[in-house]
Design an enzyme around this catalytic site. Structure first.
Site, PDB file in Angstrom:
ATOM      1  N   PHE A   1       0.845  -1.197   0.000  1.00 16.84           N
ATOM      2  CA  PHE A   1       0.000   0.000   0.000  1.00 16.84           C
ATOM      3  C   PHE A   1       0.876   1.241   0.000  1.00 16.84           C
ATOM      4  CE2 PHE A   1      -3.606   2.640   1.764  1.00 16.84           C
ATOM      5  CZ  PHE A   1      -4.455   2.403   0.701  1.00 16.84           C
TER       6      PHE A   1
ATOM      7  N   THR B   1       4.428  -4.432  -4.734  1.00 19.74           N
ATOM      8  CA  THR B   1       5.504  -4.311  -3.759  1.00 19.74           C
ATOM      9  C   THR B   1       6.795  -3.939  -4.494  1.00 19.74           C
ATOM     10  OG1 THR B   1       6.088  -6.670  -3.866  1.00 19.74           O
ATOM     11  CG2 THR B   1       4.386  -6.017  -2.275  1.00 19.74           C
TER      12      THR B   1
ATOM     13  N   GLU C   1       0.927  -4.759 -17.538  1.00 25.32           N
ATOM     14  CA  GLU C   1       1.218  -3.632 -18.427  1.00 25.32           C
ATOM     15  C   GLU C   1       2.145  -2.613 -17.790  1.00 25.32           C
ATOM     16  OE1 GLU C   1       1.903  -1.710 -21.340  1.00 25.32           O
ATOM     17  OE2 GLU C   1       0.143  -2.891 -21.886  1.00 25.32           O
TER      18      GLU C   1
ATOM     19  N   VAL D   1       6.674  -2.090 -17.515  1.00 24.51           N
ATOM     20  CA  VAL D   1       7.703  -1.555 -18.414  1.00 24.51           C
ATOM     21  C   VAL D   1       7.712  -0.029 -18.402  1.00 24.51           C
ATOM     22  CG1 VAL D   1       8.600  -1.507 -20.770  1.00 24.51           C
ATOM     23  CG2 VAL D   1       7.611  -3.615 -19.864  1.00 24.51           C
TER      24      VAL D   1
ATOM     25  N   GLY E   1      11.114  13.325  -6.496  1.00 26.80           N
ATOM     26  CA  GLY E   1      10.377  12.075  -6.453  1.00 26.80           C
ATOM     27  C   GLY E   1      10.637  11.148  -7.626  1.00 26.80           C
TER      28      GLY E   1
ATOM     29  N   ASP F   1      17.345  -1.587 -13.598  1.00 29.53           N
ATOM     30  CA  ASP F   1      15.916  -1.392 -13.837  1.00 29.53           C
ATOM     31  C   ASP F   1      15.599  -1.563 -15.324  1.00 29.53           C
ATOM     32  OD1 ASP F   1      13.163  -0.149 -13.015  1.00 29.53           O
ATOM     33  OD2 ASP F   1      13.849   1.122 -14.655  1.00 29.53           O
TER      34      ASP F   1
ATOM     35  N   LYS G   1      13.382  -4.455 -17.773  1.00 30.84           N
ATOM     36  CA  LYS G   1      12.380  -4.015 -18.748  1.00 30.84           C
ATOM     37  C   LYS G   1      12.718  -4.514 -20.156  1.00 30.84           C
ATOM     38  CE  LYS G   1      11.147   0.057 -16.037  1.00 30.84           C
ATOM     39  NZ  LYS G   1      11.188   1.535 -15.937  1.00 30.84           N
TER      40      LYS G   1
END
Length: 363
Positions: free
Chosen positions: A11, A99, A152, A155, A209, A223, A227
């Site tokens: 959450f 998560t 979806e 990526v 952010g 990362d 992808k």
């Protein structure tokens, strides 16, 4: 009218944003799509777990500051996340897994997805780990249990890159993909062009952010590596493992390098790419590339992402959009839920889908 009961696993920003969409726009979704959404369970590493099979009142949860939220003392609340029990035992239709991504073994998200599919529950996730590392296995598991596994947002977050390839580019042979798939690294490269040193650029990305507290996966390219694996496996029919995708990040690029490159009419971009060789195998890599101004990806700036599909009949088709953001990623989860509904229950009329997704993305 049908209804889908959701179990939200995690959450943080993304599932919280999905809960906000459900709370704010649920009536409109019901009117346009013909089904309602109800959250019956939430688990979170910090807040614990909360279960109410009659439907959780989201308003007080969303009113609390994220770092202050606790399910202790609430009816059906517990200090323990109880992920396995919630996923396996709570009667939810769809498990929404959001998560953190573990690039090494995909855990604990991989187990979360397995438990849900084995329990006969649909899954949608934004988590790259399970999809990249065990996508084929999980799709087989979903098929065996007659449920859907949708991802979806794994990526380009809210930008529908996988469905674009699968649905809108049908009939074309896609021979390769190239993309800027990490908004954090793309933003940082732009700051290096302005003469700002890497540590300061990373700090600015964190303040805005764009970057996590630990930006290692963005800076080192891991990362993007995940992808690229997902895109290559889903779009090119590959079966790549992490060791098959060479990976180099942007840590070696200095402000002087970036400025020198600009003076030559080039721009450094962290590019993930995959291409089909003549023998049918797929070669993939992640590396900084100095792109010429005319390249489809050279003008992509800031935290924006883009993927260029190389096709046999249309040449290069480029799709660009937001590759990060809590609301944008929640939008991807919503599109997954709609896809689940269409696959299992809806007729062939997809007009309401287009209206709702377009309005959600705008708003």
């Amino acid at each position: 009218m049908g209804r889908y009961d959701l179990a939200l696993i995690g959450f943080g920003g993304v599932n919280r944003a999905l809960a906000e969409l459900i709370a704010a726009r649920g009536d409109r979704f019901a009117e346009e799509l013909g089904f309602t959404l109800r959250v019956v369970a939430i688990t979170d590493l910090r807040a614990g777990s909360l279960v109410d099979t009659a439907g959780i009142d989201l308003a007080p949860l969303l009113a609390a500051e994220p770092g202050e939220l606790s399910f202790v003392g609430l009816p059906g609340g517990s200090a323990e996340p109880r992920n396995k029990w919630v996923i396996r035992e709570v009667p939810a239709d769809i498990v929404v897994e959001a998560t953190f991504t573990n690039p090494n073994d995909g855990e604990p998200a991989l187990s979360h997805v397995r438990w849900a599919l084995e329990s006969g529950k649909h899954v949608c996730t934004t988590n790259k780990g399970p999809v990249a590392l065990a996508g084929s296995e999980l799709k087989r598991l979903a098929a065996e249990h007659g449920v859907s596994f949708e991802f979806e947002g794994s990526v380009l977050s809210g930008t529908p890159i996988l469905r674009t390839a699968q649905r809108l580019l049908g009939g074309l042979e896609i021979t390769g993909v190239q993309g800027i798939m990490n908004g954090t690294s793309n933003y940082i490269l732009g700051r290096l062009e302005e003469g700002i040193e890497l540590p300061a650029a990373v700090a600015q990305a964190q303040e805005l952010g764009y970057a996590e507290a630990d930006p290692t996966a963005d800076i080192e390219g891991h990362d993007v590596q995940l992808k690229v694996m997902i895109l290559a496996n889903e779009v090119l029919g590959a079966s790549l493992r992490r060791e098959d995708v060479s990976c180099e990040g942007i840590a070696g690029i200095t402000p002087q390098d970036a400025q020198d490159t600009i003076s030559k009419g080039l721009r450094w971009k962290l590019v993930g790419s995959a291409a089909r060789r003549p023998d049918g195998t797929v070669e993939a890599r992640v590396a900084p590339v100095a792109l010429p101004a005319h390249h489809a990806l050279a003008g992509i700036s800031g935290p924006v992402n883009a993927v260029a599909f190389h096709t046999d009949l249309l040449g290069t088709v480029t799709v660009s959009g937001p590759g990060a953001g809590r609301t944008e990623t929640a939008y991807a989860l919503l599109s997954d839920i709609i896809a689940i509904h269409q696959h299992h229950h809806a007729d062939d009329d997809t007009a309401p889908l287009h209206r709702v997704l377009q309005e959600t993305h705008r708003g």
